[in-house]
Design an enzyme around this catalytic site. Structure first.
Site, PDB file in Angstrom:
ATOM      1  N   SER A  55       0.852  -1.188   0.000  1.00  0.00           N
ATOM      2  CA  SER A  55       0.000   0.000   0.000  1.00  0.00           C
ATOM      3  C   SER A  55       0.889   1.239   0.000  1.00  0.00           C
ATOM      4  O   SER A  55       2.087   1.164   0.260  1.00  0.00           O
ATOM      5  CB  SER A  55      -0.911  -0.014   1.229  1.00  0.00           C
ATOM      6  OG  SER A  55      -1.849  -1.064   1.129  1.00  0.00           O
ATOM      7  N   HIS A  57       0.810   3.330  -2.789  1.00  0.00           N
ATOM      8  CA  HIS A  57       0.984   3.707  -4.199  1.00  0.00           C
ATOM      9  C   HIS A  57      -0.352   4.094  -4.839  1.00  0.00           C
ATOM     10  O   HIS A  57      -0.462   4.141  -6.063  1.00  0.00           O
ATOM     11  CB  HIS A  57       1.573   2.540  -4.999  1.00  0.00           C
ATOM     12  CG  HIS A  57       2.861   2.018  -4.440  1.00  0.00           C
ATOM     13  ND1 HIS A  57       3.947   2.809  -4.238  1.00  0.00           N
ATOM     14  CD2 HIS A  57       3.215   0.772  -4.019  1.00  0.00           C
ATOM     15  CE1 HIS A  57       4.942   2.081  -3.728  1.00  0.00           C
ATOM     16  NE2 HIS A  57       4.513   0.844  -3.572  1.00  0.00           N
ATOM     17  N   HIS A 219       9.501   3.410  -3.560  1.00  0.00           N
ATOM     18  CA  HIS A 219       9.492   3.225  -2.102  1.00  0.00           C
ATOM     19  C   HIS A 219      10.547   4.097  -1.453  1.00  0.00           C
ATOM     20  O   HIS A 219      10.949   3.855  -0.329  1.00  0.00           O
ATOM     21  CB  HIS A 219       9.762   1.769  -1.736  1.00  0.00           C
ATOM     22  CG  HIS A 219       8.914   0.804  -2.470  1.00  0.00           C
ATOM     23  ND1 HIS A 219       9.297   0.246  -3.663  1.00  0.00           N
ATOM     24  CD2 HIS A 219       7.695   0.316  -2.193  1.00  0.00           C
ATOM     25  CE1 HIS A 219       8.332  -0.551  -4.084  1.00  0.00           C
ATOM     26  NE2 HIS A 219       7.354  -0.525  -3.221  1.00  0.00           N
TER      27      HIS A 219
END
Lengths: 333, 239
Positions: A55, A57, A219
């Site tokens: 999660s 994105h 990330h």
């Protein structure tokens, strides 16, 4: 870092509650384990598209569930791969008899978890294929790394393959199409600020006010190099230069140009980037036949953007134009 | 521990009670070092290893039969087969840890469970082979070789140490201590390595100079086993 959360450890669960309420009827959100399905799944005889990832994105991947795109998405914890039990339940839930295609971004954890899920699903008699997307040219692709990361091309693959499943194409053909999109796409991103995960509460990496990280991952993974902050024009020269040179894209090519926001950059700036990209490609004889501008594969609150180019042919263009009806992408429906 | 019974050869043989105590010890260690593991991961990965492992081991603790965690653990689980216990641990880790550590640690325990099968207690030699099967599973899943700067660098020496100890006729306690020492050595040896697998590999040369977080949690796992199986003489995680 200020966040609109209740407790950091509840973010994903509470986000899913919000998604379920906001898109009731269109999406079904399963909670044990977590997976999001289109409201009318399983669609009989259609190949089912399942994707997922950490999660943070959003709208990738849950926001792309619906007719013309994904049948199900499996959200993991923040920036953490979903687990095989999620993909197994999703595959069982959306398989309409046509088999299931997993679309996986190339990260070590995601690939291993999806592989385990595919093994488990096959043991239960479901036909599963898996295509890994690895379009980030910032990463050296060699035997000595985990390979290129999957970024913007994932959105394009999910849209184009989703259209193909709606046409009733068989699993093998949809998987082949997904490989084509993956092979003909290249991306690269830049970060102007770090992202901050809710659990950590502080920036993942330090970046000075006058610096940018070129080739950053979604990330907050470090990129190719850190440079002094530059103009939109210079940033586009760098990103698009690396992307165009890698495939390579050249004179006479028709492309889909995707300018993706990382989450913390206004649409205003993304359009400035798009204008520069348009000029850059025009100078090289590359025609933008289709475009997508907006924040679709984000990195929480990171400021920055990525540029993805997909070399188009007639078939890919037609499948891109086909109707899609999801919370994150919608046209023709 | 009761005397006699098939497969019981020596004091400290590995049975369900010992495995349960081992997992409890490991869970406590992971919780205590959660931030340390996460910081190691922040340097070369994505800063979630401690958080993810802690979530997984807490889930494992809640799944283990309550009786096996209580004070009368040995009496309650004396005859329990090891295979199902280890497989439950593996499936729980696979479904709660996420990331790369979930499938890797999950596969470690799933393959150990397959190798242990219905046996309720393992001799040192049998334990060595069960661990070897688990480590082989990790290598298959992650496709990592020795020197790639991964948990495999801590785990591969463990297999050698356990086999050597078993061949030398060592008690389980001494074998477990030798295994933990081997893991510690392998973990420390990851510091100068350049990562070739996982997210750390994106850093290339910049990954050198950092201890691998997965190798560190693997050392914690073996160190917990050494303490529970009575080996004493703890090694230290960093130096």
């Amino acid at each position: 870092m200020k966040k609109l959360v209740n407790r950091p450890e509840d973010v994903v669960r509470e986000e899913l509650t919000g998604i379920a309420l906001a898109h009731a009827g269109r999406l079904v959100v399963h909670t044990d384990p977590h997976w999001i399905a289109r409201g009318d799944a399983p669609v009989p005889d259609k190949v089912a598209l399942v994707s997922g990832g950490g999660s943070g994105h959003e709208p990738l991947h849950g926001g792309f569930v619906g007719p013309g795109m994904l049948d199900a998405a499996c959200p993991g914890e923040v920036f953490t791969s979903p687990t095989p039990d999620q993909m197994l339940e999703a595959a069982k839930g959306v398989d309409g008899g046509g088999g299931v295609l997993f679309i996986v971004k190339n990260y070590t954890g995601d690939v291993m978890n999806f592989e385990m899920a595919a093994d488990l699903a096959r043991e239960e008699g479901i036909t599963v294929e898996q295509v890994v997307i690895a379009d980030d040219v910032a990463v050296e692709d060699s035997l000595y790394t985990a390979g290129r990361r999957g970024v913007g091309a994932t959105v394009l693959a999910e849209k184009i393959c989703g259209a193909a499943t709606e046409e009733g194409r068989p699993l093998e053909a949809v998987a082949g199409l997904c490989h084509t999109v993956a092979d003909q796409s290249r991306s690269m991103g830049v970060a102007l600020t770090s992202c901050t995960t809710p659990m950590a509460g502080r920036p993942t990496f330090e970046l000075g006010d006058d610096e940018m990280e070129v080739g950053v991952g979604i990330h907050g993974e470090p990129g190719r190099e850190r440079r002094p902050l530059a103009s939109a024009r210079d940033v586009v020269e760098t990103l698009a230069g690396a992307v165009v040179g890698d495939l390579p894209f050249g004179d006479g090519d028709r492309v889909l140009a995707f300018v993706n926001g990382m989450g913390g950059t206004p649409l205003m700036e993304l359009y400035v980037v798009y204008a520069e990209l348009h000029r850059f490609l025009q100078e090289r004889g590359i025609t933008i036949a289709r475009n997508l501008v907006g924040s679709y594969a984000t990195s929480l609150d990171m400021a920055g953007c990525s540029i993805t180019l997909l070399k188009l042919d007639e078939e890919l263009t037609r499948l891109w134009d086909a109707p899609v009806d999801t919370p994150g992408l919608r046209w023709g429906a | 521990m009761s005397a006699g019974g098939a497969g019981r050869t020596s004091e400290g043989a590995v049975d369900a009670a010992a495995v349960t105590a081992w997992l409890r010890e490991f869970a406590a260690d992971v919780a205590a070092r959660r931030d340390e593991l996460t910081e190691l991961d922040a340097a070369i990965g994505d800063a979630d290893h401690g958080v993810n492992m802690d979530r997984g081991m807490q889930a494992v603790m809640s799944k283990l039969p309550a009786a096996a965690i209580g004070a009368d653990a040995r009496a309650a689980s004396e005859e329990a087969p090891l295979g199902p216990l280890l497989k439950t641990v593996g499936m729980t880790l696979v479904s709660t840890v996420g990331g790369a550590a979930g499938p890797l640690y999950g596969t470690l325990f799933l393959e150990m469970g397959k190798a242990a099968g219905d046996r309720a207690a393992l001799t040192t030699a049998e334990w060595a082979e069960v661990v070897a099967a688990g480590v082989a599973g990790v290598q298959r899943r992650g496709k990592a070789e020795a020197g790639d700067k991964t948990m495999v660098d801590a785990l591969l020496p463990v297999v050698g140490a356990l086999r050597a100890a078993a061949q030398g006729g060592a008690e389980t306690s001494a074998a477990a201590r030798a295994a933990a020492n081997a893991a510690a050595q392998g973990m420390r040896a990851t510091v100068p390595l350049v990562a070739r697998k996982g997210r750390a590999s994106y850093l290339g040369e910049r990954s050198a100079g950092h201890q691998d977080p997965g190798a560190t949690s693997s050392w914690l796992l073996l160190e917990a086993a050494a303490r529970v199986l009575g080996g004493g003489g703890a090694t230290t995680g960093t130096d």
